[in-house]
Design an enzyme around this catalytic site. Structure first.
Site, PDB file in Angstrom:
ATOM      1  N   TYR A 112      -5.080   5.920  -8.104  1.00  0.00           N
ATOM      2  CA  TYR A 112      -3.987   5.255  -7.368  1.00  0.00           C
ATOM      3  C   TYR A 112      -4.326   5.210  -5.880  1.00  0.00           C
ATOM      4  O   TYR A 112      -4.286   4.160  -5.246  1.00  0.00           O
ATOM      5  CB  TYR A 112      -2.688   6.023  -7.611  1.00  0.00           C
ATOM      6  CG  TYR A 112      -1.506   5.525  -6.792  1.00  0.00           C
ATOM      7  CD1 TYR A 112      -0.701   4.483  -7.255  1.00  0.00           C
ATOM      8  CD2 TYR A 112      -1.181   6.110  -5.563  1.00  0.00           C
ATOM      9  CE1 TYR A 112       0.385   4.030  -6.509  1.00  0.00           C
ATOM     10  CE2 TYR A 112      -0.098   5.664  -4.815  1.00  0.00           C
ATOM     11  CZ  TYR A 112       0.677   4.630  -5.302  1.00  0.00           C
ATOM     12  OH  TYR A 112       1.752   4.181  -4.547  1.00  0.00           O
TER      13      TYR A 112
ATOM     14  N   SER B  48       0.846  -1.185   0.000  1.00  0.00           N
ATOM     15  CA  SER B  48       0.000   0.000   0.000  1.00  0.00           C
ATOM     16  C   SER B  48       0.886   1.242   0.000  1.00  0.00           C
ATOM     17  O   SER B  48       2.033   1.201  -0.462  1.00  0.00           O
ATOM     18  CB  SER B  48      -0.911  -0.037   1.233  1.00  0.00           C
ATOM     19  OG  SER B  48      -1.767   1.068   1.235  1.00  0.00           O
TER      20      SER B  48
ATOM     21  N   LYS C  64      -5.165   2.087  -3.339  1.00  0.00           N
ATOM     22  CA  LYS C  64      -4.365   1.795  -2.140  1.00  0.00           C
ATOM     23  C   LYS C  64      -5.280   1.759  -0.907  1.00  0.00           C
ATOM     24  O   LYS C  64      -5.067   0.967   0.001  1.00  0.00           O
ATOM     25  CB  LYS C  64      -3.252   2.837  -1.964  1.00  0.00           C
ATOM     26  CG  LYS C  64      -2.163   2.766  -3.045  1.00  0.00           C
ATOM     27  CD  LYS C  64      -1.403   1.445  -3.058  1.00  0.00           C
ATOM     28  CE  LYS C  64      -0.313   1.379  -4.102  1.00  0.00           C
ATOM     29  NZ  LYS C  64       0.285   0.061  -4.286  1.00  0.00           N
TER      30      LYS C  64
HETATM   31  N1  LIG Z   1       7.872   5.085  -4.612  1.00  0.00           N
HETATM   32  C1  LIG Z   1       7.124   5.390  -3.560  1.00  0.00           C
HETATM   33  O1  LIG Z   1       7.316   6.428  -2.893  1.00  0.00           O
HETATM   34  C2  LIG Z   1       6.028   4.466  -3.138  1.00  0.00           C
HETATM   35  C3  LIG Z   1       5.263   4.841  -2.005  1.00  0.00           C
HETATM   36  C4  LIG Z   1       4.245   4.015  -1.596  1.00  0.00           C
HETATM   37  C5  LIG Z   1       3.985   2.839  -2.276  1.00  0.00           C
HETATM   38  N2  LIG Z   1       4.738   2.492  -3.362  1.00  0.00           N
HETATM   39  C6  LIG Z   1       4.393   1.252  -4.040  1.00  0.00           C
HETATM   40  O2  LIG Z   1       5.540   0.478  -4.258  1.00  0.00           O
HETATM   41  C7  LIG Z   1       5.338  -0.364  -5.391  1.00  0.00           C
HETATM   42  C8  LIG Z   1       6.530  -0.276  -6.307  1.00  0.00           C
HETATM   43  O3  LIG Z   1       6.615   1.052  -6.794  1.00  0.00           O
HETATM   44  P1  LIG Z   1       7.997   1.737  -7.155  1.00  0.00           P
HETATM   45  O4  LIG Z   1       8.005   3.041  -6.474  1.00  0.00           O
HETATM   46  O5  LIG Z   1       9.133   0.817  -6.966  1.00  0.00           O
HETATM   47  O6  LIG Z   1       7.738   2.019  -8.708  1.00  0.00           O
HETATM   48  P2  LIG Z   1       8.635   1.692  -9.993  1.00  0.00           P
HETATM   49  O7  LIG Z   1      10.051   2.027  -9.756  1.00  0.00           O
HETATM   50  O8  LIG Z   1       7.933   2.370 -11.125  1.00  0.00           O
HETATM   51  O9  LIG Z   1       8.509   0.106 -10.147  1.00  0.00           O
HETATM   52  C9  LIG Z   1       7.284  -0.488 -10.468  1.00  0.00           C
HETATM   53  C10 LIG Z   1       7.515  -1.909 -10.900  1.00  0.00           C
HETATM   54  O10 LIG Z   1       6.243  -2.486 -11.228  1.00  0.00           O
HETATM   55  C11 LIG Z   1       6.295  -2.965 -12.563  1.00  0.00           C
HETATM   56  N3  LIG Z   1       4.996  -2.854 -13.204  1.00  0.00           N
HETATM   57  C12 LIG Z   1       4.305  -1.705 -13.427  1.00  0.00           C
HETATM   58  N4  LIG Z   1       3.158  -1.994 -14.069  1.00  0.00           N
HETATM   59  C13 LIG Z   1       3.131  -3.328 -14.257  1.00  0.00           C
HETATM   60  C14 LIG Z   1       2.226  -4.207 -14.880  1.00  0.00           C
HETATM   61  N5  LIG Z   1       1.107  -3.775 -15.467  1.00  0.00           N
HETATM   62  N6  LIG Z   1       2.510  -5.521 -14.915  1.00  0.00           N
HETATM   63  C15 LIG Z   1       3.642  -5.978 -14.349  1.00  0.00           C
HETATM   64  N7  LIG Z   1       4.546  -5.202 -13.742  1.00  0.00           N
HETATM   65  C16 LIG Z   1       4.302  -3.882 -13.705  1.00  0.00           C
HETATM   66  C17 LIG Z   1       7.337  -2.102 -13.244  1.00  0.00           C
HETATM   67  O11 LIG Z   1       7.774  -2.733 -14.431  1.00  0.00           O
HETATM   68  P3  LIG Z   1       8.384  -1.826 -15.666  1.00  0.00           P
HETATM   69  O12 LIG Z   1       9.739  -1.409 -15.244  1.00  0.00           O
HETATM   70  O13 LIG Z   1       8.366  -2.778 -16.803  1.00  0.00           O
HETATM   71  O14 LIG Z   1       7.446  -0.670 -15.840  1.00  0.00           O
HETATM   72  C18 LIG Z   1       8.388  -2.025 -12.153  1.00  0.00           C
HETATM   73  O15 LIG Z   1       9.109  -3.217 -12.081  1.00  0.00           O
HETATM   74  C19 LIG Z   1       4.023   0.083  -6.009  1.00  0.00           C
HETATM   75  O16 LIG Z   1       2.995  -0.777  -5.600  1.00  0.00           O
HETATM   76  C20 LIG Z   1       3.807   1.461  -5.426  1.00  0.00           C
HETATM   77  O17 LIG Z   1       2.451   1.805  -5.358  1.00  0.00           O
HETATM   78  C21 LIG Z   1       5.746   3.287  -3.814  1.00  0.00           C
END
Ligand SMILES: NC(=O)c1ccc[n+]([C@@H]2O[C@H](COP(=O)([O-])OP(=O)(O)OC[C@H]3O[C@@H](n4cnc5c(N)ncnc54)[C@H](OP(=O)(O)O)[C@@H]3O)[C@@H](O)[C@H]2O)c1
Length: 441
Positions: free
Chosen positions: A226, A203, A230
């Protein structure tokens, strides 16, 4: 891979948090487990090239930090899946089920997209200048898209009725994982009853009660799909052990009718985790703005924000702890989170789940802490926030303006969670029926 290996599946592992989780899993496992134990990381990416690049990164990490005998305790299983494509998910499940895996110990539902089209700079700049600590943790100035849908799921003309739309952000972040977890249930339920499988929903610290509209399950009508998704994730995970959701969760964890069965030994436990604020590509920014953003998140941490984790490896702490801890260790932490209520036997017996978050101090040391959830509080008890909040009365880590959850708020949260479970199960069954129909000769 040995048949007794710990098997953990991580989605979206080629970058950002997913890669951080895989790297941290390796380190935590090798540091904490006996030399006879081994770990198999099944990780997903969206292409073979991304899968092999990730493999190189993980192997380089092992080579750099560990001896050859330690290498042998870690194996990697790269897989591909597109979570907005139900047939791609089913293909992955078929492959994994047909492999020699005897059980799946944990699944970390990490992959996801933000779907934002930009930032409202006129709102963002003054808010950040006035209060960088909170404005970067609860960024109300992101601009979302309304009504984005996936490509059609099934071949043209294969259904008697027109195919309904499936929300893109809803499917990438939640529903795709929901189907994946359900279809992997034979492996999750094959874990021994004293070490049940673990489902870790990812989340965010952000979602509030107002983000979720129960009559728009897929978030197709909101400009914050989004945050809506969440909040739905929180509702599902935090109510997953409540009597009100029993029927729907039993249906979700059922393996009835599945072709590839394993021996059913246990029911997996569901947890929810939020990584804090991490600088990744989840929000797409120009390079120079990304650097300013990075600095801003560091400044927020130095200003006292416990959720400004900044780096994926750091932020991964909570997910890795949930994946590797024993059930007893997590229960103990949950009881500690309920510390303020331990005198109330009813509250203890009906213990609510906790939204675990990676918290960080100014020096960069992380701990895994309960996150306050709007209308749920820390533990779903309705107890006053300050009575047992790890941040103390200072309120650091608490959204400005947040109020303690009252018992009627918690009741409403559980009722919404129960409805959400029923709606998700209905949606799953509808799509399974459509897939089956489309495959009829
Ligand atoms: N960054 C933050 O501050 C933050 C805060 C709270 C929660 N989150 C959560 O953490 C998780 C990871 O996010 P992140 O920040 O690491 O983002 P990220 O760097 O953009 O990584 C997202 C990952 O998910 C993959 N992905 C996206 N869409 C997909 C799909 N349709 N099918 C399969 N794989 C898919 C991406 O693959 P590609 O590289 O091929 O696009 C990438 O490997 C998410 O659930 C996000 O909501 C992040």
């Amino acid at each position: 891979m040995s048949s007794s290996a710990t098997n953990i599946l991580v989605t979206g592992a080629n970058g950002g948090l997913g890669l951080g989780i895989c790297l941290r899993l390796i380190d935590s496992f090798l540091e904490s487990r006996h030399a006879t134990e081994s770990l198999n990381i099944i990780y997903t990416t969206r292409s073979a090239r991304k899968g092999s690049d990730t493999l190189k990164t993980l192997q380089a990490h092992l080579r750099k930090h560990y001896s050859l005998s330690q290498h042998k305790r870690i194996t990697f299983q790269p897989e591909n899946v597109e979570l907005t494509d139900l047939l791609s998910i089913r293909e992955l499940v078929r492959k994994v089920n047909l492999s020699d895996l005897t059980k799946l110990d944990a699944i970390i539902c990490n992959a996801g997209i933000g779907g934002w089209i930009g930032l409202d700079w006129f709102a963002a700049i003054p808010a950040i200048l006035a209060d960088i600590r909170n404005a970067t943790v609860w960024p109300f100035y992101k601009l979302g898209t309304i009504g984005a849908v996936t490509k059609p799921q099934l071949p043209d003309g294969s259904l008697t009725q027109p195919e309904p739309p499936l929300g893109e952000i809803f499917c990438a972040n939640l529903f795709g994982h929901y189907m994946l977890v359900h279809w992997l249930m034979p492996l999750l339920r094959a874990c021994e009853s004293n070490t049940p499988g673990t489902i870790i929903w990812v989340s965010s610290v952000e979602p509030q009660n107002y983000h979720f509209k129960s009559d728009d399950l897929q978030g197709l009508q909101t400009d914050a799909p989004y945050e809506h998704g969440k909040r739905l994730t929180d509702l599902l995970a935090l109510t997953s052990n409540q009597p009100a959701t029993e029927k729907a969760t039993a249906s979700f964890t059922s393996t009835e009718g599945m072709k590839l069965q394993r021996h059913v030994r246990s029911v997996p436990t569901q947890y929810v985790y939020q990584p804090g604020i991490v600088v990744t590509s989840v929000i797409s920014l120009y390079w120079i703005i990304q650097q300013a953003y990075l600095l801003g998140i560091y400044l927020a941490r130095w200003a006292g924000s416990p959720w400004s984790t900044v780096k994926p490896y750091t932020a991964a702490h909570g997910a890795v702890w949930l994946a590797l801890a024993t059930e007893d260790e997590i229960r103990k932490a949950e009881i500690d989170a309920h510390a303020g209520e331990l005198t109330n036997a009813t509250a203890v017996a009906k213990r609510g789940r906790v939204k675990w978050g990676t918290a960080i101090n100014r020096a960069g040391t992380t701990t895994v802490r309960p996150t306050e959830v709007d209308h749920w509080g820390l533990t779903g008890s309705g107890a006053a926030f300050a009575s047992h909040w790890w941040g103390g009365k200072s309120g650091l880590g608490r959204k400005p303006g947040a109020v303690d959850a009252k018992p009627e708020d918690v009741k409403g949260f559980v009722a919404l969670g129960a409805q959400a479970w029923e709606d998700m199960e209905q949606l799953r069954k509808d799509w399974e029926r459509r897939i089956e129909e489309s495959e009829q000769p």
